[in-house]
Structure formats: structure tokens, C-alpha cells
Motif scaffolding. Structure first.
Motif, PDB file in Angstrom:
ATOM      1  N   ASN A 295      32.884 -85.701 -20.289  1.00 43.06           N
ATOM      2  CA  ASN A 295      32.467 -86.875 -21.046  1.00 43.06           C
ATOM      3  C   ASN A 295      33.028 -86.874 -22.462  1.00 43.06           C
ATOM      4  OD1 ASN A 295      31.093 -89.289 -21.509  1.00 43.06           O
ATOM      5  ND2 ASN A 295      29.361 -88.196 -22.379  1.00 43.06           N
ATOM      6  N   ALA A 296      33.221 -85.682 -23.034  1.00 41.97           N
ATOM      7  CA  ALA A 296      33.824 -85.623 -24.372  1.00 41.97           C
ATOM      8  C   ALA A 296      35.193 -86.307 -24.329  1.00 41.97           C
ATOM      9  CB  ALA A 296      33.955 -84.175 -24.826  1.00 41.97           C
TER      10      ALA A 296
ATOM     11  N   SER B 194      20.451 -87.597 -26.502  1.00 39.79           N
ATOM     12  CA  SER B 194      20.566 -86.406 -25.648  1.00 39.79           C
ATOM     13  C   SER B 194      19.513 -85.351 -25.875  1.00 39.79           C
ATOM     14  CB  SER B 194      21.941 -85.757 -25.788  1.00 39.79           C
ATOM     15  OG  SER B 194      22.872 -86.574 -25.158  1.00 39.79           O
TER      16      SER B 194
ATOM     17  N   ASP C 105      27.718 -94.411 -25.181  1.00 45.42           N
ATOM     18  CA  ASP C 105      27.924 -93.057 -24.672  1.00 45.42           C
ATOM     19  C   ASP C 105      26.571 -92.573 -24.164  1.00 45.42           C
ATOM     20  OD1 ASP C 105      28.546 -90.481 -24.046  1.00 45.42           O
ATOM     21  OD2 ASP C 105      28.614 -89.764 -26.120  1.00 45.42           O
TER      22      ASP C 105
ATOM     23  N   LYS D 225      25.873 -83.649 -15.247  1.00 43.42           N
ATOM     24  CA  LYS D 225      24.499 -83.586 -15.753  1.00 43.42           C
ATOM     25  C   LYS D 225      23.592 -84.200 -14.675  1.00 43.42           C
ATOM     26  CE  LYS D 225      25.724 -83.497 -20.673  1.00 43.42           C
ATOM     27  NZ  LYS D 225      25.735 -84.320 -21.909  1.00 43.42           N
TER      28      LYS D 225
ATOM     29  N   SER E  48      28.654 -88.056 -18.196  1.00 43.98           N
ATOM     30  CA  SER E  48      29.142 -86.820 -17.583  1.00 43.98           C
ATOM     31  C   SER E  48      28.974 -86.858 -16.067  1.00 43.98           C
ATOM     32  CB  SER E  48      28.343 -85.620 -18.091  1.00 43.98           C
ATOM     33  OG  SER E  48      28.597 -85.377 -19.433  1.00 43.98           O
TER      34      SER E  48
ATOM     35  N   ARG F 247      25.862 -75.882 -15.322  1.00 44.56           N
ATOM     36  CA  ARG F 247      25.311 -77.222 -15.068  1.00 44.56           C
ATOM     37  C   ARG F 247      25.009 -77.465 -13.583  1.00 44.56           C
ATOM     38  NH1 ARG F 247      28.321 -81.307 -19.273  1.00 44.56           N
ATOM     39  NH2 ARG F 247      27.556 -80.331 -21.181  1.00 44.56           N
TER      40      ARG F 247
ATOM     41  N   ILE G  60      26.158 -82.231 -29.694  1.00 46.57           N
ATOM     42  CA  ILE G  60      25.644 -81.862 -28.383  1.00 46.57           C
ATOM     43  C   ILE G  60      26.137 -80.486 -28.006  1.00 46.57           C
ATOM     44  CG2 ILE G  60      25.672 -82.486 -25.923  1.00 46.57           C
ATOM     45  CD1 ILE G  60      26.350 -85.358 -27.591  1.00 46.57           C
TER      46      ILE G  60
HETATM   47  C1  LIG Z   1      26.687 -84.134 -22.872  1.00 50.59           C
HETATM   48  C2  LIG Z   1      27.104 -85.259 -23.732  1.00 50.59           C
HETATM   49  C3  LIG Z   1      28.448 -85.398 -24.109  1.00 50.59           C
HETATM   50  C4  LIG Z   1      29.496 -84.414 -23.697  1.00 50.59           C
HETATM   51  O1  LIG Z   1      29.710 -84.488 -22.328  1.00 50.59           O
HETATM   52  P1  LIG Z   1      30.543 -83.328 -21.586  1.00 50.59           P
HETATM   53  O2  LIG Z   1      30.601 -83.789 -20.171  1.00 50.59           O
HETATM   54  O3  LIG Z   1      29.796 -82.079 -21.795  1.00 50.59           O
HETATM   55  O4  LIG Z   1      31.893 -83.294 -22.220  1.00 50.59           O
HETATM   56  C5  LIG Z   1      28.780 -86.464 -24.908  1.00 50.59           C
HETATM   57  N1  LIG Z   1      27.865 -87.357 -25.323  1.00 50.59           N
HETATM   58  C6  LIG Z   1      26.562 -87.251 -24.979  1.00 50.59           C
HETATM   59  C7  LIG Z   1      25.595 -88.264 -25.487  1.00 50.59           C
HETATM   60  C8  LIG Z   1      26.140 -86.192 -24.174  1.00 50.59           C
HETATM   61  O5  LIG Z   1      24.851 -86.069 -23.847  1.00 50.59           O
END
Ligand SMILES: *Cc1c(COP(=O)(O)O)cnc(C)c1O
Length: 472
Positions: A151-152, A226, A256, A293, A290, A95, A178
Motif C-alpha cells: 500500500n505504501a 490506522s 488511503d 491486512k 493493503s 501479517r 504507520i
Molecule cells: C498499513 C498502511 C499503509 C502501508 O501499507 P503497506 O501495505 O504496509 O505498505 C499505508 N497507509 C495506511 C493508512 C495504512 O494503514
């Protein structure tokens, strides 16, 4: 010689260790790996001899194999690669790339003691989360913020805190997966929340949420799609209308966002992503995104929103299981500080800089690389490959901005017949190069996309291509 004769002519491990090259290797590599390499190569040779297919392997060739294997065993497993895919946020390639300035701060913090959990004003225990809280509040406009590992984890711990044993209403069009194993329905059930699906794959209306709200409702959840889009006859309520419904019925709303863009890309013609600031302003109670990203920082997950909710989450014992370490926090603080001056962020944060490059700049880099390749491949090399500069499109990646095509330029390579190489062979050889070069194949061409390549990649790239084309 018969088999026994050949076998007994194989050197012993000890002999190889004491030989000139054996001594050299022990100076360059850990001894345990030198020993293992010798054992492996001799054993493989023994088997080949017994099977009658050892050929005419000379002692020199065996020694070369041992040296290669010892080097391979001693190499770092996680190491830099050259990203020639043009995908700026490539999850498989780590990333977001961090800036040297950011990493200088990380080094300072990591190589010293720090006030990670120490309140310097009061002289007592402090909170690790405090180091980025004010920045996140100032930048996003949210009442409060919390940072976890990714983010998870941000989604998980938020659902677990606010909705365990109760219902969370989600549109059927947003039950996404995702990459890897982040699937909204599964994260939801693991968090203890009960998924209440509403609407259909392509259309969900405000009234679908309204009708589903009941005693058991803990949360309305909106999920950024996403990495895909439903186009055509499709509709989901905006975050504003969900917030209005949530307010009226006394149910909190969480979004999210996934990518979490803190920088408005629209003035640059990139139209899709709402910024975190806008989503916060819409009144969403919680927003998760995140760190690595579009934000361009280290792997992290951010939760921003209403102070009362953040406070509850920060008291969830599970938070300890997903807490961020000091390396992440220092890299994240350094990245966030860049956003205090957006004009600087654009240049200072590699993800933004790579995404917002002028295609003409990319084109001129492509021409320079192409010229350099042609010059450095001698006449026999030049016969083995066709080289062109082509226009193409690259992706933001990481599930960010899936529909936005970024104009780019690539150096396209096509092996010619005398080389006996296919484009797949070339791709594989570059991938196994030191440093590894990751490129993409399009039709019969191997593309080196200049969006993610800088001038300092040119020398290793040219060397890698030369080595890959060399006949073996
Ligand atoms: C990428 C993403 C996640 C997961 O995030 P990580 O940082 O990879 O754990 C969760 N929800 C959405 C909508 C995402 O795009």
C-alpha cells in the motif's frame, strides 16, 4: 596440564571432520557450515583456554556445541513461528496467513509457465494487472483497479502521478506514521507532491479544505488513522463531504484506507471500519489499501477508483519499480475469488476466520491446551509453573480496527520459584524454541492467546513449554 598442553590437545578441523559425528553432520548440513561451526567452536575454546576460563570442557561438550552451531547455521532464516500473541494481523509475524487452498494455486502457477503477461485470446503480449482487475471491479464496484507491491507503493505512485509538483491537501489529524517508516509527510515529499496541511490535530472542517483549494491543488487526500484514535473533542469531515467539496471545485479526492476491508464486519458486532465497497460508493476518485491486512491476502497494494485516474497511473514509468510478481498475483487472485461468495470468505480466509471466532470456541480450546499442558508436564514440571485459563482481549493488529477489543481466552503461565525462571526468561526460551513460540507478557504472566492458536499447534507448544521449563 599447562595452557600449552591443553591447547595442543584441541582437535584440528580435519580430525573433527573425519570423526564419526563429523561425517554425520556432513550428511545432514552443508559442508561449508560444518567447517565453519568447527572453526568457531575450536577458536572460542582456544580463547577461553588462553584467558584461563575454559573450565573442564570435555570433548563431548565441544562436539555438542559444534553440532548445535552447524544446525543453527543451516537453518532457514525465514521460517514458520507459532503466534501465541492473539494478534491476528501481526506485521512482525508476516501479517495475513494464507489458506492452503490459496497456496495450492500459487504452487500450480509458480511451478509452471503461465500467461502472466500473455493474452491467450489474441496470442500477443498481455498485462499482468489484468488477472485481478475484473475481480477487483466486481467486488469493490470501482471502475478500474491496479495492484502494486504494497500500500505504501500504491499511495506513492498515485501521488506521484496525480500530484507531482502540485499541492495535496491533508488534515493535520491524519498526518500519520504507520510503523516502520511510512509517514504521510515523507511519502508525500518523496513522491514530489507538496503537502498542504489544514485544520488542527483534533479538528478539521470542510471549510478548511475549501479555503485551501487553489490553482496549485491537485488532490484532497484523506488518510485512515490506522493505529491510533483521537477521541473526545475531535472531528474530521466524512469521505462523502470531502467528495462533495472535491466535485464542486473540480479536485479529485483520494482515500488511503490502509486496511481495506472487503467484508462487512458489522453484522458480527465489529463497528468501525467502512468497507472498500462503501468508500468506492461514496464517490472517492481513488482508494488505496493493503492486500495483507484485513483483506487477508498476500502483501500487495491496491488502487481502485475512476478509470481515467487508474489509466494515468498505469502509464507512470515508476509503476515498473513497484510491480507485483506472479506469486503475489496468483495468491491475490485466489484470495479475491473467495470474496465472490461472502459466506464462504468468512470461513475460507484465515484472517476473517480468526477474527470472527466465537469466544466460547476460543475458551474451549484454551481449556484443552491447559489440560494437555498439565497432563504432559510431569510432576516436577508441574511444580515449576502455575497454569490458568484467563479471559483477555486481543487486537486485530496491522493498524486495523485499533479500538475494537476482541474477547479472547489465554492459557496463562507463571514460573514458580523452584524453576529459578522469571516470566521474561520463559518468554525468551519459548522465542528461541524450535519452532519459535511468540507469546506476550501481561503483568507477571506469560499469555498464550488461543485466538491465533489452532489444535495443530498444541503438540509443538507443549513440547516447547516442557523444554523451556526444564532445568539446565
Ligand atoms: C498499513 C498502511 C499503509 C502501508 O501499507 P503497506 O501495505 O504496509 O505498505 C499505508 N497507509 C495506511 C493508512 C495504512 O494503514
Amino acid at each position: 596440564m599447562d595452557k600449552q598442553g591443553i591447547l595442543s590437545s584441541l582437535p584440528s578441523v580435519d580430525e573433527v571432520l573425519k570423526s564419526e559425528r563429523g561425517v554425520q553432520w556432513q550428511g545432514a548440513f552443508p559442508r561449508c557450515y560444518v567447517v565453519r561451526a568447527i572453526r568457531e567452536v575450536i577458536e572460542a575454546q582456544r580463547k577461553a583456554i588462553l584467558a584461563g576460563n575454559s573450565g573442564e570442557t570435555s570433548g563431548e561438550v565441544l562436539l555438542d556445541r559444534i553440532g548445535d552451531r552447524a544446525r543453527e547455521l543451516s537453518e532457514f532464516s525465514l521460517r514458520p513461528v507459532i503466534n501465541a500473541t492473539g494478534v491476528v494481523i501481526h506485521t512482525n509475524l508476516g501479517r495475513a496467513v494464507l489458506s492452503e487452498e490459496t497456496m495450492r494455486h500459487v504452487t500450480r502457477v509458480a511451478c509452471s509457465y503461465s500467461n502472466l503477461e500473455y493474452d491467450l485470446g489474441q496470442g500477443r503480449r498481455g498485462k499482468r494487472y489484468s488477472h485481478v482487475q475484473r475481480l477487483l471491479r466486481d467486488i469493490t464496484g470501482a471502475e478500474d483497479a491496479l495492484v502494486v507491491n504494497n500500500n505504501a507503493a500504491a499511495v506513492f505512485v498515485s501521488l506521484n502521478t496525480l500530484a507531482k509538483g502540485r499541492e495535496v491537501i491533508v488534515s493535520r489529524g491524519e498526518l500519520v506514521e504507520i510503523g516502520g517508516s511510512f509517514r504521510i509527510p515523507e511519502v508525500m515529499s518523496n513522491s514530489g507532491a507538496v503537502l498542504r496541511e489544514v485544520g488542527t490535530t483534533n479538528k478539521t472542517h470542510g471549510y478548511d479544505y475549501e479555503r485551501a483549494i487553489g490553482d496549485q491543488t491537485a488532490l484532497l487526500l484523506k488518510v485512515h488513522q490506522s493505529n491510533f484514535r483521537i477521541s473526545g473533542f475531535a472531528e474530521t469531515p466524512s469521505i462523502e463531504s470531502l467528495v462533495a467539496i472535491g466535485r464542486q471545485r473540480g479536485v479529485p479526492v483520494m482515500f488511503d484506507l490502509g486496511s481495506g476491508c472487503l467484508f462487512d464486519l458489522r453484522p458480527f458486532g465489529v463497528h468501525i471500519e467502512p468497507t472498500v465497497q462503501e468508500v468506492v460508493k461514496s464517490g472517492a476518485d481513488l482508494v488505496t489499501f493493503s492486500g495483507d491486512k484485513l483483506l487477508g491476502g498476500p502483501q500487495a497494494g491496491v488502487i481502485v477508483g475512476k478509470a481515467a485516474h487508474i489509466d494515468r497511473i498505469s502509464r507512470n514509468p515508476l509503476l515498473r519499480a513497484v510491480r507485483v510478481d506472479k506469486l503475489t498475483l496468483s495468491a491475490f487472485e485466489a484470495t479475491l475469488r473467495q470474496y465472490l461468495e461472502p459466506e464462504k470468505a468468512r470461513e475460507a480466509i484465515p484472517v476473517l476466520r480468526l477474527l470472527l471466532q466465537d469466544p466460547e470456541e476460543i475458551r474451549s480450546r484454551a481449556r484443552r491446551l491447559s489440560t494437555l499442558l498439565k497432563k504432559r508436564l510431569d510432576s516436577s514440571g508441574a511444580e515449576t509453573v502455575e497454569i490458568r485459563v484467563i479471559r483477555d482481549v486481543s487486537q486485530a493488529g496491522g493498524g486495523s480496527l485499533p479500538e475494537v477489543p476482541f474477547d479472547t481466552f489465554a492459557v496463562a503461565l507463571k514460573p514458580r520459584q523452584p524453576s529459578g525462571l522469571s516470566v521474561k526468561d520463559l518468554e525468551g526460551r519459548l522465542r528461541r524454541n524450535r519452532p519459535p513460540i511468540i507469546a506476550r507478557i501481561k503483568e507477571d504472566w506469560l499469555l498464550l492467546d488461543l485466538r491465533t492458536l489452532s489444535q495443530r499447534d498444541f503438540d509443538p507448544l507443549v513440547d516447547g513449554v516442557k523444554a523451556a521449563l526444564a532445568v539446565t
